[in-house]
Scaffold this active site. Sequence first.
Site, PDB file in Angstrom:
ATOM      1  N   HIS A 175       1.784  -8.186   5.481  1.00  0.00           N
ATOM      2  CA  HIS A 175       2.122  -8.194   4.051  1.00  0.00           C
ATOM      3  C   HIS A 175       3.583  -8.602   3.866  1.00  0.00           C
ATOM      4  O   HIS A 175       4.419  -8.334   4.722  1.00  0.00           O
ATOM      5  CB  HIS A 175       1.886  -6.813   3.448  1.00  0.00           C
ATOM      6  CG  HIS A 175       0.445  -6.551   3.129  1.00  0.00           C
ATOM      7  ND1 HIS A 175       0.042  -5.932   1.976  1.00  0.00           N
ATOM      8  CD2 HIS A 175      -0.684  -6.842   3.812  1.00  0.00           C
ATOM      9  CE1 HIS A 175      -1.270  -5.851   1.960  1.00  0.00           C
ATOM     10  NE2 HIS A 175      -1.740  -6.377   3.069  1.00  0.00           N
ATOM     11  N   GLU A 176       3.851  -9.232   2.732  1.00  0.00           N
ATOM     12  CA  GLU A 176       5.203  -9.706   2.362  1.00  0.00           C
ATOM     13  C   GLU A 176       5.756 -10.755   3.326  1.00  0.00           C
ATOM     14  O   GLU A 176       6.923 -11.136   3.216  1.00  0.00           O
ATOM     15  CB  GLU A 176       6.220  -8.546   2.223  1.00  0.00           C
ATOM     16  CG  GLU A 176       5.928  -7.599   1.089  1.00  0.00           C
ATOM     17  CD  GLU A 176       5.045  -6.445   1.510  1.00  0.00           C
ATOM     18  OE1 GLU A 176       5.095  -6.054   2.682  1.00  0.00           O
ATOM     19  OE2 GLU A 176       4.281  -5.948   0.662  1.00  0.00           O
ATOM     20  N   GLU A 213      -2.508  -4.148  -5.441  1.00  0.00           N
ATOM     21  CA  GLU A 213      -1.537  -3.065  -5.625  1.00  0.00           C
ATOM     22  C   GLU A 213      -0.862  -3.140  -7.001  1.00  0.00           C
ATOM     23  O   GLU A 213      -0.548  -2.113  -7.601  1.00  0.00           O
ATOM     24  CB  GLU A 213      -0.483  -3.076  -4.515  1.00  0.00           C
ATOM     25  CG  GLU A 213       0.335  -4.343  -4.454  1.00  0.00           C
ATOM     26  CD  GLU A 213       1.350  -4.344  -3.289  1.00  0.00           C
ATOM     27  OE1 GLU A 213       1.414  -3.373  -2.538  1.00  0.00           O
ATOM     28  OE2 GLU A 213       2.063  -5.354  -3.157  1.00  0.00           O
ATOM     29  N   HIS A 221       2.373  -0.780  10.296  1.00  0.00           N
ATOM     30  CA  HIS A 221       3.795  -0.934  10.649  1.00  0.00           C
ATOM     31  C   HIS A 221       4.547  -1.431   9.431  1.00  0.00           C
ATOM     32  O   HIS A 221       4.653  -2.647   9.222  1.00  0.00           O
ATOM     33  CB  HIS A 221       3.972  -1.968  11.763  1.00  0.00           C
ATOM     34  CG  HIS A 221       3.488  -1.521  13.102  1.00  0.00           C
ATOM     35  ND1 HIS A 221       3.307  -2.399  14.148  1.00  0.00           N
ATOM     36  CD2 HIS A 221       3.172  -0.290  13.581  1.00  0.00           C
ATOM     37  CE1 HIS A 221       2.890  -1.725  15.219  1.00  0.00           C
ATOM     38  NE2 HIS A 221       2.789  -0.442  14.897  1.00  0.00           N
ATOM     39  N   GLU A 222       5.035  -0.554   8.609  1.00  0.00           N
ATOM     40  CA  GLU A 222       5.967  -0.988   7.565  1.00  0.00           C
ATOM     41  C   GLU A 222       7.325  -1.153   8.244  1.00  0.00           C
ATOM     42  O   GLU A 222       7.807  -0.235   8.904  1.00  0.00           O
ATOM     43  CB  GLU A 222       6.029   0.047   6.441  1.00  0.00           C
ATOM     44  CG  GLU A 222       7.055  -0.245   5.356  1.00  0.00           C
ATOM     45  CD  GLU A 222       6.880  -1.635   4.716  1.00  0.00           C
ATOM     46  OE1 GLU A 222       5.824  -1.890   4.139  1.00  0.00           O
ATOM     47  OE2 GLU A 222       7.819  -2.453   4.843  1.00  0.00           O
TER      48      GLU A 222
HETATM   49  C1  NOJ Z   1       3.530  -3.145   0.357  1.00  0.00           C
HETATM   50  C2  NOJ Z   1       2.159  -3.481   0.798  1.00  0.00           C
HETATM   51  O1  NOJ Z   1       1.685  -4.625   0.148  1.00  0.00           O
HETATM   52  C3  NOJ Z   1       1.291  -2.279   0.528  1.00  0.00           C
HETATM   53  O2  NOJ Z   1      -0.059  -2.578   0.815  1.00  0.00           O
HETATM   54  C4  NOJ Z   1       1.797  -1.120   1.347  1.00  0.00           C
HETATM   55  O3  NOJ Z   1       1.038   0.006   1.065  1.00  0.00           O
HETATM   56  C5  NOJ Z   1       3.253  -0.833   1.017  1.00  0.00           C
HETATM   57  N1  NOJ Z   1       4.011  -2.013   1.121  1.00  0.00           N
HETATM   58  C6  NOJ Z   1       3.864   0.217   1.930  1.00  0.00           C
HETATM   59  O4  NOJ Z   1       3.980  -0.306   3.212  1.00  0.00           O
HETATM   60 CA    CA Z   2       3.084  -6.220  -1.252  1.00  0.00          CA
END
Ligand code: NOJ
Ligand code: CA
Length: 711
Positions: free
Chosen positions: A480-481, A505, A411-412
Amino acid sequence: MKNLVLILALLLSVGFARAEELLSPNGNQKLEFEVIDGQPVYRLFYKGEAVIKDSRLGFDLKNEADLLNDFVVDGVKRSTFDESWKPVWGEVSEIRDHYNELAVTLNQTTTDRKMIVRFRLFDDGLGFRYEFPDQPNLVYFVIKEEKTQFAMPGDITAWWIPGDYDTQEYSYHKSKLSEIRGLMQAAITPNASQKAAGPTTVQTALMLKTDDGIYLNLHEAALVDYSCMHLNLDDQDMVFTSQLTPDAVGDKGYMQAPCTSPWRTVIVSDKAGDILLSHITLNLNEPCKIADTSWIKPVKYVGVWWEMITGKSSWAYADVPSVQLGVTDFSKLTQNGRHAANTAHVKAYIDFAAKYGFDGVLVEGWNEGWEDWFGKSKDYVFDFVTPYPDFDVDEIRDYAASKGVQIIMHHETSGSVRNYERHMDEAYQFMVDHGYHAVKSGYVGDIIPRGETHYSQFIVNHYHYAIEKAADYKIMVNAHEAVRPTGICRTYPNLIGNESARGTEYEAFGGNTPDHTTILPFTRLIGGPMDYTPGIFEQDVSQYNPDNHSWVNTTIARQLALYVTMYSPLQMAADLPETYEKYLDAFQFIVDVPVDWDDSKVLEAEPGDYITYARKEKGTDNWFVGRTNDEEPRTSEISLDFLPEGEKYLATVYHDRKDAHYKNNPKAYEIEKFAVTNKSKFELFCASGGGYAISLIKVDDPKALKGIKKH
Ligand code: NOJ
Ligand code: CA
């Protein structure tokens, strides 16, 4: 007579000024608290040495008198606590929570408002928090700033990242406190969302070391319904003061008594390894609130991921500048031919995962909306339930199930917290319906509602809401974030991971410094596990994407070590399956290494230089050792005396060759097997940017060790 009065007055004033003292159970830590001229003050000593000098406590409030002055002590309560508890997953199977407590009730005489400061002194450091009891004169209040001081014992060394209300994705700097100001501007490297917090403001967990070799770590525990704390340094006096993250209108906390602040923590030891092994952060969180935890399981996974991060493939299905959910007909768009999350390709990852015994496959870019997800401040960017036309969610569910592999949801949110909350129930229900048990969520870009940042009270509450709601659906979360963790995984063990730091990343976005993973366990990991996504075997990113000239700053042997040194119940093998197939002998360590432990020991550690951990696999007699090294080549000397007396083990050692180097010879590794016991010792070369990993498998039948060198 005059003299007598004077002496009496002096004695009385000395009597009044007497500080309350609190010792840790073993006596190594000593806290003192007193009210000086109406101001609450604490100080901390370690083995007799002052490590936190006189530091004031209190708050600036909005539209009413501050909670800083005119206090008297209204009551003092002391107690002792000693209990052990078992985490659902962890670095150890049992954790002792042992402290002496001092709770001081303060009354502000001018306003008749009460505030309790509760101190818990453990053998490995201090936790304290503010409590606002139910009372007539302090019910609703707004924090303008928390004014908790941490007065340093001089111009000591710090491993720090810039204070920022939106990101922690920075490289660490090691410097004297007095050097932070001069280094700050260069330390603020670009990020998708960032808001610098000040020229001498740094983030927690902050790692420090005195000239006398005492290690200090400042962080917080149980960040709930409150904004994330940064530390603002007065670099004349070397005093840190808390600096909370403001909300969209600049306020720092909306409070309603009875309520508490998070715990402020100071971990202290003269051994760096003790900082790594401290359980203060977990101990200061509430016990588990999930009644049935049987569905919460550590996860080792691969993913349709690194190929997008490197730019070899894309999350998006089509190369068009703009899409609108519910309006755009994605089946009519021309495919870009680089969309990785397609059914056939995902099935190949499932096959790979099944072949090597991985629990899960993360799939990113499976759902509509990636064409313009980034940098547009779009409110309605994803709906979290609509797959792209080439991703057959049912077929993939059935295929994964037939192979005994879980698909991990992605889930972005693109920072649109508002949109995520609007869709959350439907999104989690979709997961339940399609056999997903874990979600990686993400918050790239500026937050919506606009003006909020990633770490304000409002958004901290969102992350918490997502974890609690996920628990209702029996879903594990890896965010994340999001705000950096503060031990909340004790209360909600379905929070199995967070990023909240500069992860692997960045190796594809220009690179991480070779010492990065020798610092993260002392900083970011103090609050909880990190989804660092190790396991990169191909350092030359241009092999995947000719336009990307990043270099992964590591040897292969060091990548193996990270599965042990970067503790997490969620570990990814992040490189591409075809790369692993080329180095199957080294990959074997990733196949063998567990993600849950009975016991953990630090064999060697110095922040910024090296860390060597040994950990015992949960429920077996096997041990695993990992060593991460900075850019300086070194020899690691370890003893296997942690193994049980009289038992025999097969050691497989994956180490850097003498000619290995993270830049020019990163694939130079050697694998050796030895018969070992708890008397064995190793001297192992660690290359620049290198390290090693060892698996120690208990052998019951000595015949199994026939022909294997004793060590
Ligand atoms: C940042 C995340 O840290 C990364 O793992 C992810 O692939 C990208 N956002 C896209 O959602
Ligand atoms: Ca990130």
